[in-house]
Design a protein around this motif. Structure first.
Motif, PDB file in Angstrom:
ATOM      1  N   GLY A  79       5.563 -29.321 -33.050  1.00  0.00           N
ATOM      2  CA  GLY A  79       6.786 -29.925 -32.513  1.00  0.00           C
ATOM      3  C   GLY A  79       7.313 -29.272 -31.264  1.00  0.00           C
ATOM      4  O   GLY A  79       8.252 -29.789 -30.648  1.00  0.00           O
ATOM      5  N   LYS A  80       6.724 -28.145 -30.867  1.00  0.00           N
ATOM      6  CA  LYS A  80       7.159 -27.472 -29.645  1.00  0.00           C
ATOM      7  C   LYS A  80       6.175 -27.774 -28.513  1.00  0.00           C
ATOM      8  O   LYS A  80       4.959 -27.635 -28.697  1.00  0.00           O
ATOM      9  CB  LYS A  80       7.239 -25.964 -29.869  1.00  0.00           C
ATOM     10  N   ILE A  81       6.718 -28.177 -27.361  1.00  0.00           N
ATOM     11  CA  ILE A  81       5.869 -28.439 -26.207  1.00  0.00           C
ATOM     12  C   ILE A  81       5.750 -27.150 -25.411  1.00  0.00           C
ATOM     13  O   ILE A  81       6.754 -26.557 -25.004  1.00  0.00           O
ATOM     14  CB  ILE A  81       6.449 -29.557 -25.340  1.00  0.00           C
ATOM     15  N   ILE A  82       4.514 -26.693 -25.219  1.00  0.00           N
ATOM     16  CA  ILE A  82       4.304 -25.445 -24.500  1.00  0.00           C
ATOM     17  C   ILE A  82       3.330 -25.668 -23.345  1.00  0.00           C
ATOM     18  O   ILE A  82       2.496 -26.580 -23.382  1.00  0.00           O
ATOM     19  CB  ILE A  82       3.794 -24.317 -25.423  1.00  0.00           C
ATOM     20  N   GLN A  83       3.449 -24.833 -22.347  1.00  0.00           N
ATOM     21  CA  GLN A  83       2.546 -24.837 -21.206  1.00  0.00           C
ATOM     22  C   GLN A  83       2.081 -23.413 -20.946  1.00  0.00           C
ATOM     23  O   GLN A  83       2.897 -22.488 -20.829  1.00  0.00           O
ATOM     24  CB  GLN A  83       3.224 -25.391 -19.951  1.00  0.00           C
ATOM     25  N   LEU A  84       0.757 -23.240 -20.867  1.00  0.00           N
ATOM     26  CA  LEU A  84       0.214 -21.926 -20.576  1.00  0.00           C
ATOM     27  C   LEU A  84       0.340 -21.616 -19.087  1.00  0.00           C
ATOM     28  O   LEU A  84       0.306 -22.520 -18.251  1.00  0.00           O
ATOM     29  CB  LEU A  84      -1.260 -21.841 -20.989  1.00  0.00           C
ATOM     30  N   VAL A  85       0.455 -20.345 -18.762  1.00  0.00           N
ATOM     31  CA  VAL A  85       0.514 -19.903 -17.373  1.00  0.00           C
ATOM     32  C   VAL A  85      -0.857 -19.350 -16.985  1.00  0.00           C
ATOM     33  O   VAL A  85      -1.345 -18.396 -17.595  1.00  0.00           O
ATOM     34  CB  VAL A  85       1.585 -18.820 -17.162  1.00  0.00           C
ATOM     35  N   ASP A  86      -1.473 -19.987 -15.977  1.00  0.00           N
ATOM     36  CA  ASP A  86      -2.807 -19.601 -15.531  1.00  0.00           C
ATOM     37  C   ASP A  86      -2.675 -18.698 -14.300  1.00  0.00           C
ATOM     38  O   ASP A  86      -2.560 -19.169 -13.174  1.00  0.00           O
ATOM     39  CB  ASP A  86      -3.641 -20.832 -15.201  1.00  0.00           C
ATOM     40  N   TYR A  87      -2.708 -17.396 -14.504  1.00  0.00           N
ATOM     41  CA  TYR A  87      -2.528 -16.447 -13.406  1.00  0.00           C
ATOM     42  C   TYR A  87      -3.704 -16.487 -12.430  1.00  0.00           C
ATOM     43  O   TYR A  87      -3.525 -16.257 -11.233  1.00  0.00           O
ATOM     44  CB  TYR A  87      -2.337 -15.036 -13.963  1.00  0.00           C
ATOM     45  N   SER A  88      -4.901 -16.784 -12.910  1.00  0.00           N
ATOM     46  CA  SER A  88      -6.058 -16.878 -12.013  1.00  0.00           C
ATOM     47  C   SER A  88      -5.862 -18.000 -11.011  1.00  0.00           C
ATOM     48  O   SER A  88      -6.179 -17.867  -9.820  1.00  0.00           O
ATOM     49  CB  SER A  88      -7.339 -17.124 -12.817  1.00  0.00           C
ATOM     50  N   ASN A  89      -5.337 -19.120 -11.478  1.00  0.00           N
ATOM     51  CA  ASN A  89      -5.150 -20.267 -10.601  1.00  0.00           C
ATOM     52  C   ASN A  89      -4.070 -19.984  -9.554  1.00  0.00           C
ATOM     53  O   ASN A  89      -4.178 -20.416  -8.408  1.00  0.00           O
ATOM     54  CB  ASN A  89      -4.764 -21.492 -11.436  1.00  0.00           C
ATOM     55  N   ILE A  90      -3.042 -19.258  -9.935  1.00  0.00           N
ATOM     56  CA  ILE A  90      -1.958 -18.948  -8.998  1.00  0.00           C
ATOM     57  C   ILE A  90      -2.458 -18.039  -7.879  1.00  0.00           C
ATOM     58  O   ILE A  90      -2.270 -18.335  -6.690  1.00  0.00           O
ATOM     59  CB  ILE A  90      -0.775 -18.285  -9.736  1.00  0.00           C
ATOM     60  N   ILE A  91      -3.114 -16.939  -8.231  1.00  0.00           N
ATOM     61  CA  ILE A  91      -3.505 -15.979  -7.198  1.00  0.00           C
ATOM     62  C   ILE A  91      -4.630 -16.514  -6.320  1.00  0.00           C
ATOM     63  O   ILE A  91      -4.776 -16.089  -5.173  1.00  0.00           O
ATOM     64  CB  ILE A  91      -3.926 -14.627  -7.819  1.00  0.00           C
ATOM     65  N   ALA A  92      -5.416 -17.468  -6.820  1.00  0.00           N
ATOM     66  CA  ALA A  92      -6.535 -17.991  -6.035  1.00  0.00           C
ATOM     67  C   ALA A  92      -6.083 -18.952  -4.948  1.00  0.00           C
ATOM     68  O   ALA A  92      -6.807 -19.188  -3.989  1.00  0.00           O
ATOM     69  CB  ALA A  92      -7.537 -18.681  -6.959  1.00  0.00           C
ATOM     70  N   ARG A  93      -4.865 -19.496  -5.074  1.00  0.00           N
ATOM     71  CA  ARG A  93      -4.483 -20.584  -4.180  1.00  0.00           C
ATOM     72  C   ARG A  93      -3.331 -20.257  -3.244  1.00  0.00           C
ATOM     73  O   ARG A  93      -2.921 -21.105  -2.458  1.00  0.00           O
ATOM     74  CB  ARG A  93      -4.113 -21.819  -5.001  1.00  0.00           C
ATOM     75  N   THR A  94      -2.801 -19.077  -3.312  1.00  0.00           N
ATOM     76  CA  THR A  94      -1.593 -18.778  -2.524  1.00  0.00           C
ATOM     77  C   THR A  94      -1.844 -18.779  -1.026  1.00  0.00           C
ATOM     78  O   THR A  94      -0.910 -18.944  -0.247  1.00  0.00           O
ATOM     79  CB  THR A  94      -1.024 -17.413  -2.939  1.00  0.00           C
ATOM     80  N   THR A  95      -3.061 -18.595  -0.573  1.00  0.00           N
ATOM     81  CA  THR A  95      -3.327 -18.516   0.869  1.00  0.00           C
ATOM     82  C   THR A  95      -4.218 -19.649   1.367  1.00  0.00           C
ATOM     83  O   THR A  95      -4.812 -19.541   2.423  1.00  0.00           O
ATOM     84  CB  THR A  95      -3.991 -17.172   1.202  1.00  0.00           C
TER      85      THR A  95
END
Length: 563
Positions: free
Chosen positions: A486-502
């Protein structure tokens, strides 16, 4: 002369400007030629909006450990699991990540928590992590990886030694000796222990031997030495062999061809068939069908379409020719596509028609029904169902540039932009809190069946404020939503964040151009929308810390409160 050059420069400049208008757009467009059409871009300004309050709970696995590189989610025995490339130790002060472990299996528990089932499983082909990545059949009692060629038939080769008189030594000659099939698959009942079942080289039937190996038997399509190329197709109740190419020794048994001898084709213009009930190893059971409709061509490809038509093409004519006191093989491509429904009656089409049909086989086409393929488990949907019978998913703008590179674009604070526009303002200022909460701007909702819902059935949820806990944007990661008890959750993908910042400058350039177009036309709402996206990307690139959570957040629990 100076005037002419100047006019040429003006003409060139005008052409570049006109071309740029077609290339840079916030709308769905085709920026390439009709032969190179990128996937439809989802880059547009949403117009179906619903203001909402979004409450976010920040969850931790521990005070330092976070995860990233999510490759797959799957549902097994009533639980959700995720394959992750990495776990990281997160330095929240300096916003730095250090790899802690690799190749993990994570469980999403009923309490909306993350549990590590296994880690450091490895990337080698026989690791549990690799098998799970490839697994395509998931039942309550087992997980199976069934390779793409499961149930395929192919032609197998063997070899023998032959005395080459010219070289005065034995040479190895390969020939086709049997039809084989694969029923190889991999199975696990606990995700971690995998067993191999079946074989890749099960014997279906032997083929006739070259007479060099058994001269007591009649000569078959193998000839004396065996063919170097052959293809087969099961059509109705007959197996056809075609695309034959003979070996050099077939006409030159001593291993040498003299220059007073003529050029000749290695590709053969003959094909044969046998009834599927007969012994394929007996040369007498093969029926000579005479010359092939396409002539002396080998190395062919076979394709089919939904109506059952068979297309032959992409082959070549291999000729042995004399050039500069040596014999060389020459290749000429097949000029037409040949079409049939029964492998007997043929007609031709333009060569280009061949590529329009589904690739099927270069070796053996057909199925004797010895192996039954399993029904594959569908990929889990990106949407989740809530307890109030509505469905949520994440929405990601993106641009595909002329180099076919996809750039994800954040959705700006729509409600605040609309309020600014209603006040008569022409500009809007992005603040750090907008960046830190960009992850709240990506949710959509529908009460329609999400499997059949159209684009217009989904509504973008627009947060009315960003006062509560922040929620980072993950650069297009849109498949890690779950409903856990019953709880909606979203995982945080740190690899995806650091790979795309630049990697966003191309997107910034295109958005900036579109902003200027809107502004010059007096369309200030759309201008502010595009400019806000530009400012958000610029701030993310200049200060990647804006994209990283302040704490070691592993996942968010999300609550939507409608007005």
């Amino acid at each position: 002369m100076k005037c002419t050059i100047k006019n040429k420069k003006i003409y060139l400049l005008s052409f570049v400007i006109i071309l740029s208008i077609f290339i840079f757009s916030c709308r769905k467009i085709n920026i390439l030629s009709p032969n190179i059409i990128p996937p439809p871009t989802d880059f547009r300004i949403p117009d179906k909006l619903k203001p909402i309050e979004i409450s976010v709970e920040e969850n931790k696995y521990s005070d330092t450990l976070v995860f990233g590189g999510f490759r797959k989610k799957f549902f097994f025995r009533g639980k959700w699991y995720v394959l992750a490339e990495h776990s990281y130790k997160y330095d929240t002060v300096n916003k730095k990540l250090k790899i802690n472990s690799t190749t993990l299996i994570l469980e999403i528990t009923e309490n909306a928590e993350i549990k590590i089932i296994a880690q450091n499983l490895g990337h080698n082909a026989e690791s549990a992590w690799s098998y799970l990545s490839l697994a395509n059949v998931i039942n309550d009692n087992e997980i199976i990886y069934e390779p793409y060629n499961y149930g395929y038939y192919s032609l197998s080769k063997s070899s023998y030694q032959y005395m080459d008189n010219y070289l005065n030594k034995d040479v190895k000659i390969e020939y086709y000796d049997k039809v084989i099939y694969t029923d190889l698959y991999y199975r696990s009942t606990d995700m971690l222990t995998w067993a191999k079942h079946g074989r890749y080289d099960n014997l279906y039937m032997y083929l006739p031997k070259p007479t060099q190996l058994d001269n007591s038997k009649a000569t078959s399509w193998q000839g004396r030495f065996g063919v170097s190329e052959a293809q087969m197709a099961l059509v109705d109740d007959y197996i056809y062999v075609y695309g034959l190419e003979e070996m050099f020794y077939e006409q030159n048994p001593d291993g040498i061809r003299y220059f007073n001898q003529p050029d000749y084709y290695l590709s053969k213009n003959k094909y044969y068939r046998i009834h599927r009930s007969k012994d394929m190893s007996d040369a007498n059971n093969w029926e000579d069908l005479g010359e092939t409709p396409w002539g002396y061509y080998s190395g062919l490809q076979l394709r089919t379409n939904e109506s059952g038509k068979i297309f032959i093409g992409n082959g070549g004519q291999i000729t042995l020719k004399q050039e500069n006191k040596t014999w060389v093989e020459k290749y000429s491509p097949i000029p037409y596509t040949w079409v049939t429904e029964n492998f007997i009656d043929w007609y031709t089409l333009d060569k280009s028609e061949f590529e329009k049909n589904e690739f099927t086989s270069t070796d053996f086409y057909g199925d004797f029904g010895l192996v039954k393929k399993r029904e594959k488990t569908p990929t889990p949907p990106k949407w989740v169902k809530s307890d109030n019978n509505v469905y949520y998913k994440t929405y990601n703008d993106y641009i595909i540039d002329a180099g076919m590179v996809k750039y994800y674009i954040p959705i700006p604070p729509v409600n605040e932009i609309k309020e600014a526009f209603d006040r008569g303002e022409k500009t809007f200022t992005i603040k750090p809190e907008h960046i830190k909460n960009a992850g709240k701007n990506i949710f959509m909702v529908t009460d329609k069946d999400p499997n059949t819902a159209k684009e217009e059935d989904w509504t973008l949820l627009t947060p009315v404020n960003y006062d509560e806990n922040s929620m980072v944007w993950q650069f297009g990661k849109d498949d890690m939503l779950f409903n856990a008890n019953g709880k909606i959750i979203q995982l945080v993908d740190y690899s995806n964040i650091i790979a795309r910042t630049t990697l966003q400058q191309s997107a910034i350039n295109e958005l900036t151009y579109k902003y200027r177009i809107y502004y010059s036309e007096g369309d200030y709402y759309n201008a502010m929308y595009c400019k806000a996206q530009v400012d958000m990307l610029n701030m993310m690139m200049l200060n990647p810390d804006y994209l990283m959570p302040d704490d070691a957040i592993s996942h968010y629990t999300i609550e939507f409160r409608f007005y």
